[in-house]
Design a protein around this motif. Structure first.
Motif, mmCIF file in Angstrom:
data_model
loop_
_atom_site.group_PDB
_atom_site.id
_atom_site.type_symbol
_atom_site.label_atom_id
_atom_site.label_comp_id
_atom_site.label_asym_id
_atom_site.label_seq_id
_atom_site.Cartn_x
_atom_site.Cartn_y
_atom_site.Cartn_z
ATOM 1 N N ARG A 1 2.091 1.759 -3.463
ATOM 2 C CA ARG A 1 0.973 2.211 -4.305
ATOM 3 C C ARG A 1 0.684 3.694 -4.069
ATOM 4 N NH1 ARG A 1 -3.293 1.158 -7.410
ATOM 5 N NH2 ARG A 1 -5.273 2.177 -6.939
ATOM 6 N N ASP A 2 0.709 4.113 -2.812
ATOM 7 C CA ASP A 2 0.449 5.520 -2.492
ATOM 8 C C ASP A 2 1.501 6.433 -3.119
ATOM 9 O OD1 ASP A 2 -1.773 4.843 -1.028
ATOM 10 O OD2 ASP A 2 -0.765 4.935 0.922
ATOM 11 N N THR B 1 3.326 5.704 -5.913
ATOM 12 C CA THR B 1 3.467 5.583 -7.363
ATOM 13 C C THR B 1 2.156 5.548 -8.136
ATOM 14 O OG1 THR B 1 3.465 3.153 -7.281
ATOM 15 C CG2 THR B 1 5.601 4.272 -7.031
ATOM 16 N N SER B 2 1.035 5.246 -7.452
ATOM 17 C CA SER B 2 -0.285 5.081 -8.086
ATOM 18 C C SER B 2 -0.348 3.858 -8.998
ATOM 19 C CB SER B 2 -0.670 6.337 -8.903
ATOM 20 O OG SER B 2 -0.813 7.446 -8.050
ATOM 21 N N ALA B 3 0.639 2.984 -8.914
ATOM 22 C CA ALA B 3 0.623 1.757 -9.715
ATOM 23 C C ALA B 3 -0.368 0.761 -9.109
ATOM 24 C CB ALA B 3 2.019 1.149 -9.761
ATOM 25 N N GLY B 4 -0.745 -0.251 -9.900
ATOM 26 C CA GLY B 4 -1.670 -1.267 -9.425
ATOM 27 C C GLY B 4 -1.077 -2.084 -8.281
ATOM 28 N N MET B 5 -1.952 -2.647 -7.454
ATOM 29 C CA MET B 5 -1.492 -3.410 -6.290
ATOM 30 C C MET B 5 -0.610 -4.586 -6.698
ATOM 31 S SD MET B 5 -2.679 -1.916 -3.544
ATOM 32 C CE MET B 5 -2.862 -3.070 -2.184
ATOM 33 N N GLU C 1 -0.523 3.697 -15.313
ATOM 34 C CA GLU C 1 -1.676 3.350 -14.477
ATOM 35 C C GLU C 1 -2.960 3.200 -15.295
ATOM 36 O OE1 GLU C 1 -4.563 5.455 -11.140
ATOM 37 O OE2 GLU C 1 -2.632 6.362 -11.609
ATOM 38 N N GLU D 1 10.302 1.266 -6.223
ATOM 39 C CA GLU D 1 9.781 2.464 -6.890
ATOM 40 C C GLU D 1 10.539 2.718 -8.192
ATOM 41 O OE1 GLU D 1 8.839 7.191 -5.993
ATOM 42 O OE2 GLU D 1 9.744 5.938 -4.437
ATOM 43 N N ASP E 1 1.139 -4.937 -9.472
ATOM 44 C CA ASP E 1 2.406 -4.417 -10.003
ATOM 45 C C ASP E 1 3.329 -3.998 -8.859
ATOM 46 O OD1 ASP E 1 1.720 -4.782 -12.645
ATOM 47 O OD2 ASP E 1 0.861 -2.794 -12.865
ATOM 48 N N CYS E 2 2.733 -3.394 -7.824
ATOM 49 C CA CYS E 2 3.531 -2.981 -6.660
ATOM 50 C C CYS E 2 4.130 -4.196 -5.952
ATOM 51 C CB CYS E 2 2.673 -2.177 -5.689
ATOM 52 S SG CYS E 2 2.265 -0.517 -6.269
ATOM 53 N N ARG F 1 0.825 -1.209 0.000
ATOM 54 C CA ARG F 1 0.000 0.000 0.000
ATOM 55 C C ARG F 1 0.864 1.266 0.000
ATOM 56 N NH1 ARG F 1 -3.655 -3.098 3.175
ATOM 57 N NH2 ARG F 1 -2.653 -2.441 5.111
#
Length: 219
Positions: free
Chosen positions: A21-22, A24-28, A187, A46, A30-31, A18
């Motif tokens: 994700r916060d 980079t705004s990438a999908g969970m 994204e 990152e 992908d993170c 999480r």
């Protein structure tokens, strides 16, 4: 036969996913994959996501982007106003909350950082010539190779000041606007283009009849 889960994957906590994700705004997923690849190193994960995002953005760069929105922002006190056109490929993405958030961030950037152009190839040669002359005056007498390196560095600094895409994001000084754009393309899965902007400030000198000095040319 089911393949057992990777031990490295098992050690990646949801909280860490999480957090990435916060940032980079990438999908969970992908993170999580990036964190597994980075063995839990958040900074390295990152970087991995940014590289993948850049590759994704590069593949989509040639795709036509004719949808989008006009974003607007009036700063507190009504002394500064901004209009920005940002394009995407479909109306579906244009109505997406994440895309709208990106548009808002760009309008805030233009209001706060006063860019003059979207990207460096829009900067007129006449302005670059002035910058080269000013920079050249400070390096007279140095070896040619040194002069070229210093001039290139000074021009890069100039571009990072006047070009929107190269400016440091006012809400996060670890990223540029181009970093935000690249991440948003990855994204949302569409080509996104910051096409043009206009910034108005009460009392500013106009560049021409009815034209504000900070208006960027269309891409």
């Amino acid at each position: 036969m089911t393949t057992p889960a990777s031990p490295a994957g098992d050690n990646i906590s949801p909280e860490l996913v999480r957090k990435l994700r916060d940032k980079t705004s990438a999908g969970m997923m992908d993170c999580k994959k990036a964190l597994v690849e980075a063995k839990g190193d958040l900074a390295l994960a990152e970087t991995i996501l940014r590289k993948k995002g850049a590759a994704s953005a590069s593949k989509k760069a040639g795709r036509e982007a004719k949808e989008g929105v006009i974003g607007s922002y009036i700063h507190v006190g009504d002394k500064v106003g901004v209009l920005v056109e940002i394009n995407c490929e479909t109306d579906f993405v244009a109505r997406n909350e994440s895309f709208r958030g990106f548009v808002k961030d760009v309008t805030l950037q233009v209001a706060a950082a006063t860019p003059l152009f979207v990207k460096r190839d829009e900067v007129p040669e006449s302005l670059l010539a002035v910058e080269r002359d000013v920079a050249g005056a400070s390096v007279k007498g140095k070896p040619v190779a040194v002069v070229e390196k210093i001039l290139a560095g000074k021009l890069d600094k100039y571009f990072s000041t006047v070009c929107l895409l190269e400016q440091t994001f006012v809400k996060d000084n670890t990223k540029t606007i181009n970093d935000l754009l690249t991440a948003k393309i990855a994204e949302l899965g569409e080509n996104i283009v910051i096409r043009r902007f206009t910034r108005f400030q009460v009392g500013e000198t106009l560049a021409g009849p009815g034209a504000p000095a900070a208006e960027a040319p269309a891409a």
